[in-house]
Design a protein around this motif. Structure first.
Motif, PDB file in Angstrom:
ATOM      1  N   PRO A   1      97.875  92.836  61.661  1.00  0.00           N
ATOM      2  CA  PRO A   1      98.679  92.210  60.828  1.00  0.00           C
ATOM      3  C   PRO A   1     100.239  92.377  60.845  1.00  0.00           C
ATOM      4  CG  PRO A   1      97.222  93.915  59.667  1.00  0.00           C
ATOM      5  CD  PRO A   1      96.882  93.875  61.169  1.00  0.00           C
TER       6      PRO A   1
ATOM      7  N   LYS B   1     103.683  94.156  59.858  1.00  0.00           N
ATOM      8  CA  LYS B   1     103.954  94.843  59.050  1.00  0.00           C
ATOM      9  C   LYS B   1     104.663  94.295  57.823  1.00  0.00           C
ATOM     10  CE  LYS B   1     104.679  98.948  62.118  1.00  0.00           C
ATOM     11  NZ  LYS B   1     103.207  99.642  62.214  1.00  0.00           N
ATOM     12  N   ALA B   2     104.343  94.691  56.731  1.00  0.00           N
ATOM     13  CA  ALA B   2     105.016  94.200  55.494  1.00  0.00           C
ATOM     14  C   ALA B   2     105.826  95.185  55.253  1.00  0.00           C
ATOM     15  CB  ALA B   2     103.977  93.899  54.495  1.00  0.00           C
ATOM     16  N   LYS B   3     107.125  94.255  54.910  1.00  0.00           N
ATOM     17  CA  LYS B   3     108.105  95.489  54.416  1.00  0.00           C
ATOM     18  C   LYS B   3     108.804  94.842  53.138  1.00  0.00           C
ATOM     19  CE  LYS B   3     110.619  93.803  58.095  1.00  0.00           C
ATOM     20  NZ  LYS B   3     111.472  93.989  59.291  1.00  0.00           N
TER      21      LYS B   3
ATOM     22  N   ARG C   1     107.782  87.320  55.445  1.00  0.00           N
ATOM     23  CA  ARG C   1     106.923  87.918  56.449  1.00  0.00           C
ATOM     24  C   ARG C   1     106.686  87.211  57.710  1.00  0.00           C
ATOM     25  NH1 ARG C   1     101.097  90.130  55.362  1.00  0.00           N
ATOM     26  NH2 ARG C   1     100.953  91.712  56.880  1.00  0.00           N
ATOM     27  N   TYR C   2     106.026  86.060  57.460  1.00  0.00           N
ATOM     28  CA  TYR C   2     105.600  85.265  58.472  1.00  0.00           C
ATOM     29  C   TYR C   2     106.932  84.110  58.942  1.00  0.00           C
ATOM     30  CZ  TYR C   2     101.091  86.940  57.272  1.00  0.00           C
ATOM     31  OH  TYR C   2     100.075  87.901  57.023  1.00  0.00           O
TER      32      TYR C   2
ATOM     33  N   GLU D   1      91.911  86.125  53.207  1.00  0.00           N
ATOM     34  CA  GLU D   1      92.716  86.249  52.217  1.00  0.00           C
ATOM     35  C   GLU D   1      92.434  85.719  50.808  1.00  0.00           C
ATOM     36  OE1 GLU D   1      96.826  86.233  52.911  1.00  0.00           O
ATOM     37  OE2 GLU D   1      97.450  85.927  50.866  1.00  0.00           O
TER      38      GLU D   1
ATOM     39  N   VAL E   1      95.453  92.508  50.345  1.00  0.00           N
ATOM     40  CA  VAL E   1      96.480  91.576  50.551  1.00  0.00           C
ATOM     41  C   VAL E   1      97.477  92.368  51.350  1.00  0.00           C
ATOM     42  CG1 VAL E   1      97.940  90.050  49.729  1.00  0.00           C
ATOM     43  CG2 VAL E   1      95.928  90.285  48.667  1.00  0.00           C
ATOM     44  N   GLN E   2      97.681  92.118  52.559  1.00  0.00           N
ATOM     45  CA  GLN E   2      98.787  92.838  53.247  1.00  0.00           C
ATOM     46  C   GLN E   2     100.133  92.623  53.064  1.00  0.00           C
ATOM     47  OE1 GLN E   2      98.187  94.860  56.154  1.00  0.00           O
ATOM     48  NE2 GLN E   2      95.881  94.413  55.405  1.00  0.00           N
ATOM     49  N   ASN E   3     100.646  91.637  52.073  1.00  0.00           N
ATOM     50  CA  ASN E   3     101.637  91.319  51.765  1.00  0.00           C
ATOM     51  C   ASN E   3     102.139  92.174  50.345  1.00  0.00           C
ATOM     52  OD1 ASN E   3     103.628  90.196  53.311  1.00  0.00           O
ATOM     53  ND2 ASN E   3     103.220  88.070  52.412  1.00  0.00           N
TER      54      ASN E   3
ATOM     55  N   PHE F   1     102.932  99.490  51.553  1.00  0.00           N
ATOM     56  CA  PHE F   1     102.122  98.465  51.923  1.00  0.00           C
ATOM     57  C   PHE F   1     100.633  98.899  52.541  1.00  0.00           C
ATOM     58  CE2 PHE F   1     104.534  94.901  50.857  1.00  0.00           C
ATOM     59  CZ  PHE F   1     105.911  95.542  50.560  1.00  0.00           C
TER      60      PHE F   1
ATOM     61  N   SER G   1      99.601  98.515  55.624  1.00  0.00           N
ATOM     62  CA  SER G   1      99.989  98.580  56.902  1.00  0.00           C
ATOM     63  C   SER G   1     100.573 100.270  56.883  1.00  0.00           C
ATOM     64  CB  SER G   1     100.990  97.860  57.700  1.00  0.00           C
ATOM     65  OG  SER G   1     101.927  97.553  56.858  1.00  0.00           O
ATOM     66  N   GLN G   2     100.933 100.509  55.961  1.00  0.00           N
ATOM     67  CA  GLN G   2     101.715 102.132  56.041  1.00  0.00           C
ATOM     68  C   GLN G   2     100.728 103.106  55.526  1.00  0.00           C
ATOM     69  OE1 GLN G   2     104.783 100.689  53.118  1.00  0.00           O
ATOM     70  NE2 GLN G   2     106.171 100.835  54.796  1.00  0.00           N
TER      71      GLN G   2
END
Lengths: 1119, 233
Positions: free
Chosen positions: A729, A731-733, A760-761, A1020, B97-99, B135, B137-138
């Motif tokens: 996936p 990376k979200a930031k 993000r997308y 999701e 939820v990744q976001n 997040f 992913s971290q």
């Protein structure tokens, strides 16, 4: 097995496959349809034109054409078909509609053949078939009566009443808007075809020609026009000499007529003068007689008056005398207290007695007897006389009685008169006897008195007779004779006076009668005099009328001579189809369709292509695992790519087939049928031009396959193992928006997620936004095209041209009169004379013809609003140079300050500078002030039209100029505007189709994107369901994002649409029309709103799939 | 009446003519505050039980009573409510939820719960207070799973269901996570039902339910459950 997999793939993602197919179908269909439409339209019409042998050339001449002209043309070898027409425009009265103008044309003709639509063709000369114009109110069976305003229609058309037996179509009048008529500058409403034998005029109005081999070229194309132009040149050369023939002939005829007319005039003039002279002479005679008669009457009256005066004078005298006499008589009567008659009778008796005595005395004197004895003797004598008379009297009385008796019974007039005579005699005698008796008696009495007196004095010396006489004198108061004479005179006098009075009365009566007679005579004379006066008046009037008519006739002849000198040029106008009303309109229509058809589909194509790309990308992304497996199993890259290429290919093929089949039918048919509002089109011939099909198909499938290939390639770069693992996936930031704590904290949870997702997308974000933007822009484009085009008319005909009435003049001879007539009507706000002509420009490369309008610079702003194309300021016309219209400048690359070489109306050239360039949407115009014109060309300006602003409309102007000479026509812009609006109407529908198609595309795009969105996030969503989010919470979780994307996409689409519009409008070029780029604010709103509506609808459709997501299935582990 | 009662529950899948019995007439009971382990080989039906218990699936026949509420005949809406308020679920593959950050992931749950715990508190409980703004992913696998647990627990559900929570984790991390679960049960009195195919973990449970081919093959009660740290596998 591999193939099976491919098909399963399709089956499993049927929705996706289907949406791909539909996008391709819509894109291809639209593309095909729009590309093909113009060609198909042209084909259908072309075939129709060839079948009906539509004319290639039409000839007109100011003089018409005669048989000799036709013969010359027939000889020309490249003329395939010829028809000389005596067409005539006439008037008819249509129930509830009023007066309408119709054109009568010949039924049988080699050129412009008719096609029967309803009913049958005429078989008798008084039958007709009709073509309808814009309004079709005739019915089969209806009777039509034709007439003309200013002449007798039966002089040119044999029958005046026709029964309509059928309806036809003609390629000549394919446009439903018929051209203007030759009659009144009004549009034609109908065309009627009647038997050729009806047309009895000597000359032909126009000639239709069809040219050999012209049908090898398609109508309205450049090749066609070039071919025809060449033939026209040849035609012009061959017929140059012939063109003057008819004019010469007519000239001679007219000249002869004029001369005849002059001779006739002289004859009539002489005749008339002679008659008038005679009448005058007669009147003078009568006058003389009347004068004489009057004089007579006057004289007679004078005489009468004089007599009357005399009579009256006499009357006065007589009256006076009579008065005196009567007075005297009254005195005497008063004295003696007896009536005058009594007195007179006594006096008469006395006098007679006296006289008797006198005689006796005389006798006595002879005898000398004594008085007494004398008296006794006398008495004895007397007594004897008395007795004698008594006896006689008795005898006479007896005879009288006898006579009276006889008179009583006698009838014979002669005998009666005798008897009367006898009677009178007798009566006289009786009277005499009586008098004698009385006289004697009197004397006896007197004697007695004397005797008595003698008694006293017996010896008197005086004889008794003297005594008696003295006695009598005494009794009379002096002298009996005097008294008697006086009385007699008095009485006689009275009698005389009375007789005189009687006479006077008679005389008066006669005078009165005389007066009456004179009165009557005068009355008669007066009546005669009046008659004479009337006669005189008639004569005078007759004289004036005669003079006026002679003058009028003389003027007419003079005018005819003048007109003869000013007869127009004889050259023929040889016109190709560019002057044929229907052909021009059709050419423009096709050009329009071509412009639209070349741009819009491309835009569609781009959007559709984009979506397809997205879909394939998604698909292949999802297939990662599969691809990895197959790679791991050992399938080559090529084989794997092939799978997806086949998928793409299949989708494209199916979509293309559907698109081609439906699109080719649907869009051109819609377009064709829409234009049917303006044209009576022939049958629509649908064909599938291979070239178009191939182009569309190859472009779409090519694109799809290339895209698919690229995406698969990308995947294949990764090693199989990697592919089989779930995609890491992204990376979200933290999104930068998060840093704005204030704003971020206020967002709801789902909003935060939405924002993060968007950032993000990014790919997904951009795809969606671009897709939506594309669709919104197409919607806006559609609306924008309509806005731009529809507003042209209002701006051009209300803004730029601020007048509403045009008066076209034949010449400017009485222009002041016309202007003053117009000025009398206060509703005419502005009246501006203009000299307008088609002028050539000599130093431009592209367009060289321009309409030149010469007018007073000061009145320019009264009727024109000219705006600078750059600054949009209102422009003023001045003497420094000319103002030209935008398109002309654009096409020829001119700018303010450049010099151009223009020509005057007579062809004199001069260089002039361009001061400004003005906005103008129709045609090319050059405005020049009259003083500059005169400066450049030193010519007199002959104004040929008046531009008028009438607040009540042009009909009032038309009315006030009805009787005025030299007015060719009075019109307004209505017919132009109506025609243009009809074109717009057609365009409306076509735009509508575009909008709907854009909408469909938008819908499919959104649906597609949403589906893809969801399919990516199944996991999701399933998780959220497990967590316990309710359905609507899940909707809003997802839909917020979609809505936001849609909102952003829509907003981006608006400026994009503006750019597209600008581009499209510059491409949609029609001869001489410049379309402005205009978008109404409402259109922005609509485009945006429609996008949203579609989004909502899509979301509605998406709820079910969301609900259907199985938690259990979706959360199954990947490995 | 037990806290959870499964009575004659069957789950049958019909695919055309083929009938697959995922669960065949099973019955069991679970008391409040118990730590239950559901053991069985792959495909035995453990996940099915959990799914039905968690309101994600419905039984073909039988009765399921949770805290005196019969959920067997519940419709989708009712099941949704049930999941919302009464269930906390922990997946094998975390499914965060990744976001969203760790904290936000937990807040997903706390936002909809009736009487939730504070997200910070919960994260503290699972030992991720310092990492709450990271997040997924971290975070490492274990940390992610702990976040997932925190999410499940934060709702204050009646029931905590875990489907192989340590399946994707290594030995040490797995033990950490299990410790959290055990603490939830012991310290917070939460009823925990855990699926695992690792028999060694059965020792930490109060009750062990063995499932085999869609039926309950065994139910064992541990008098003295072991602490996680003491379990070796």
């Amino acid at each position: 097995m591999f193939r099976k997999d491919t098909f399963r793939l399709i089956k499993k993602s049927l929705n996706r496959f289907f949406s791909l197919v539909s996008i391709v179908a819509i894109g291809v269909g639209f593309m095909m349809g729009m590309f093909s439409a113009p060609g198909l339209m042209r084909n259908s019409v072309d075939k129709y034109n060839i079948e009906t042998n539509l004319h290639d050339i039409q000839l007109f001449s100011s003089y018409g054409f005669c048989d000799e002209d036709i013969d010359v043309i027939k000889e020309i070898d490249f003329i395939d078909g010829i028809f000389a027409s005596k067409m005539q425009d006439v008037l008819v009265n249509v129930e509830n509609e009023g007066e309408r103008v119709i054109r009568l044309r010949e039924l049988e003709s080699d050129v412009n053949k008719l096609v029967l639509v309803e009913g049958r063709l005429p078989m008798k000369p008084d039958e007709a078939v009709y073509i309808a114009g814009e309004f079709s109110l005739f019915e089969i069976g209806e009777k039509v009566t034709i007439y003309l305003d200013d002449s007798d229609v039966s002089e040119v058309i044999k029958n005046t009443e026709f029964t309509i037996v059928g309806k036809v179509k003609s390629s000549e009048y394919m446009s439903l808007f018929l051209p203007t008529s030759l009659l009144k500058n009004l549009d034609l409403n109908y065309v009627l075809y009647i038997a050729n034998s009806n047309f009895i005029s000597d000359y032909y109005t126009t000639v239709y020609l069809s040219i050999e081999n012209a049908q090898n070229y398609q109508t309205t194309t450049d090749e066609y026009f070039d071919y025809v132009a060449g033939k026209i040149e040849d035609l012009e050369l061959i017929t140059t000499k012939q063109q003057d023939y008819l004019k010469e002939k007519l000239l001679v005829d007219i000249e002869n007529e004029i001369i005849e007319g002059e001779i006739l005039l002289q004859e009539k003039k002489a005749e008339g003068e002679k008659e008038l002279e005679e009448a005058k002479r007669q009147l003078e005679e009568v006058n003389l007689m009347l004068i004489i008669a009057q004089m007579e009457i006057d004289n007679n009256l004078l005489t009468l008056k004089t007599s009357e005066k005399k009579l009256l004078d006499n009357e006065k005298i007589v009256d006076n005398n009579l008065k005196q006499v009567n007075e005297a008589i009254r005195e005497i009567e008063a004295e003696q207290n007896k009536s005058i008659d009594e007195i007179y009778s006594q006096t008469t008796t006395l006098y007679q007695t006296y006289k008797a005595l006198e005689r006796i005395g005389e006798i006595e004197n002879e005898t000398g007897d004594n008085l007494y004895a004398q008296i006794i003797e006398q008495n004895n004598n007397l007594r004897l006389i008395i007795n004698e008379n008594r006896v006689l009297k008795q005898e006479y009385e007896a005879q009288l009685a006898e006579v009276n008796d006889e008179l009583a019974i006698e009838t014979d007039p002669e005998i009666i008169s005798n008897l009367n005579l006898q009677k009178t005699n007798l009566q006289t005698r009786i009277a005499v006897c009586q008098i004698t008796i009385e006289t004697c008696q009197n004397i006896l009495d007197i004697n007695q008195r004397i005797i008595d007196n003698i008694g006293d004095n017996p010896d008197s010396e005086i004889s008794p007779t003297q005594l008696a006489m003295n006695e009598i004198d005494e009794m009379a108061g002096g002298s009996i004779e005097t008294t008697y004479i006086q009385l007699t005179q008095l009485i006689q006098g009275k009698k005389d006076l009375e007789a005189a009075k009687q006479e006077i009365a008679e005389g008066k009566k006669q005078i009165e009668e005389g007066k009456e007679r004179l009165d009557a005579a005068q009355k008669e004379l007066d009546a005669n005099k009046k008659e004479y006066q009337d006669g005189l008046q008639d004569y005078r009037e007759g004289l004036i009328k005669f003079n006026t008519e002679i003058e009028k006739a003389e003027n007419e002849l003079k005018l005819a001579r003048q007109q003869l000198r000013e007869l127009p040029d004889a050259s023929w106008m040889i016109l190709d189809r560019d002057y044929h009303y229907t052909s021009i309109m059709f050419k423009n229509t096709v050009a329009q369709m071509q412009s639209i058809g070349s741009i819009l589909p491309v835009l569609f194509y781009l959007v559709a292509a984009l979506i397809c790309m997205t879909t394939m990308t998604r698909l292949i992304d999802e297939q990662r695992g599969q691809i990895g497996i197959f790679r791991a199993l050992g399938f080559s890259k090529g084989q794997i790519i092939a799978k997806y290429l086949i998928y793409a290919f299949l989708a494209t093929v199916i979509g293309s087939i559907i698109g081609v089949l439906t699109g080719e039918i649907l869009f051109p048919t819609i377009i064709y049928n829409t234009w049917r509002m303006m044209y009576d089109f022939p049958e629509f011939l649908i064909s599938y031009p291979i070239r178009n099909v191939l182009v569309c198909f190859i472009s779409f499938s090519g694109l799809m396959m290339i895209v698919s290939g690229i995406v698969v390639q990308k995947s294949l770069k990764e090693v199989p193992a990697q592919l089989m693992r779930p995609k890491a996936p992204k990376k979200a930031k933290k999104v930068f928006l998060e840093r704005i704590r204030f704003f971020w904290n206020r967002l709801s949870f789902t909003s935060k997620i939405t924002v993060r997702n968007i950032f993000r997308y990014k790919a997904r974000f951009f795809m969606t936004v671009i897709g939506v933007a594309g669709c919104t822009s197409l919607l806006l484009l559609g609306f924008g095209i309509k806005d731009s085009i529809s507003n042209i008319v209002n701006i051009q005909y209300k803004e730029f041209w601020d007048y509403n009435t045009i008066v076209n003049l034949e010449n400017d001879h009485n222009i002041e009169e016309i202007i003053s007539v117009l000025e009398n009507d206060l509703d005419n706000e502005f009246i501006v004379p203009i000299m307008s002509y088609n002028g050539k420009i000599y130093n431009t490369s592209q367009e060289t013809t321009i309409i030149v309008e010469v007018l007073d610079a000061r009145s320019c702003s009264n009727i024109f609003n000219l705006y600078d194309i750059k600054t949009e300021e209102k422009l003023k016309l001045n003497n420094k140079g000319v103002i030209i219209s935008e398109k002309f400048a654009k096409v020829n690359e001119l700018k303010p300050g450049d010099y151009i070489i223009i020509e005057s109306i007579n062809g004199i050239k001069s260089e002039v500078q361009i001061t400004y360039i003005c906005k103008m949407y129709f045609q090319h115009y050059l405005y020049i002030s009259d003083s500059l014109y005169q400066q450049l060309f030193d010519e007199v300006i002959h104004y040929n039209k008046l531009a008028i602003t009438n607040s009540k409309g042009f009909e009032n102007v038309q009315k006030s100029l009805k009787e005025v000479k030299n007015v060719a026509s009075v019109t307004d812009f209505t017919s132009f505007v109506d025609q243009f609006n009809a074109t717009i109407e057609a365009l409306d529908i076509i735009i509508g189709a575009v909008v709907v198609t854009s909408g469909a595309l938008a819908f499919v795009v959104l649906l597609n994107l949403t589906q893809v969105n969801i399919s990516e996030r199944t996991r999701e969503i399933a998780t959220l369901k497990v967590i316990g989010l309710r359905d609507y919470e899940i909707y809003s979780y997802l839909f917020k994002e979609i809505l936001m994307l849609s909102a952003i996409g829509g907003l981006c689409g608006l400026p994009l649409g503006m750019i597209e519009l600008r581009f499209v409008m510059s491409i949609i070029e029609i001869d001489m029309i410049l379309f402005p780029t205009q978008i109404k604010p409402l259109s922005y709103l609509l485009a945006y709103a429609i996008t949203f509506i579609f989004t909502f609808i899509v979301l509605l459709f998406t709820r079910k799939p969301l609900r259907k997501i199985e938690m259990v299935e979706s959360l199954k582990s990947v490995e | 009446m037990s806290f959870i009662e499964f009575k004659n529950v069957s789950k049958i899948y019909k695919m055309g003519e083929v009938e697959i019995k995922a669960l065949d007439n099973i019955s069991f009971e679970i008391e409040k505050g118990e730590f239950v382990c559901v053991l069985g080989a792959s495909g035995a039906g453990k996940t099915t039980i959990l799914n039905i218990l968690g309101g994600m699936d419905s039984a073909t026949s039988g009765t399921i009573i949770v805290d005196d509420k019969d959920i067997s005949g519940a419709n989708d809406k009712e099941l949704c409510e049930y999941r919302r308020y009464d269930i906390g679920f922990v997946f094998q593959f975390y499914n965060l939820v990744q976001n969203l950050t760790a904290k936000e992931n937990v807040e997903l749950a706390t936002q909809i719960a009736e009487d939730p715990m504070s997200s910070r508190e919960v994260l503290k409980t699972v030992g991720l207070y310092d990492r709450m703004n990271n997040f997924p992913s971290q975070l490492s696998g274990g940390e992610q799973q702990r976040v997932a647990i925190a999410r499940a627990v934060a709702k204050n559900p009646k029931l905590l269901l875990c489907d192989e929570p340590t399946g994707a984790l290594d030995y040490v991390t797995g033990k950490q996570v299990l410790k959290v679960l055990q603490d939830m049960c012991n310290n917070h009195g939460m009823t925990v039902v855990m699926i695992t195919h690792n028999a060694a973990l059965a020792d930490m449970a109060n009750k062990v339910i063995r499932v085999k081919s869609g039926t309950i093959s065994d139910i064992k009660i541990n008098e003295k459950p072991k602490n996680v740290e003491d379990i070796e596998y």
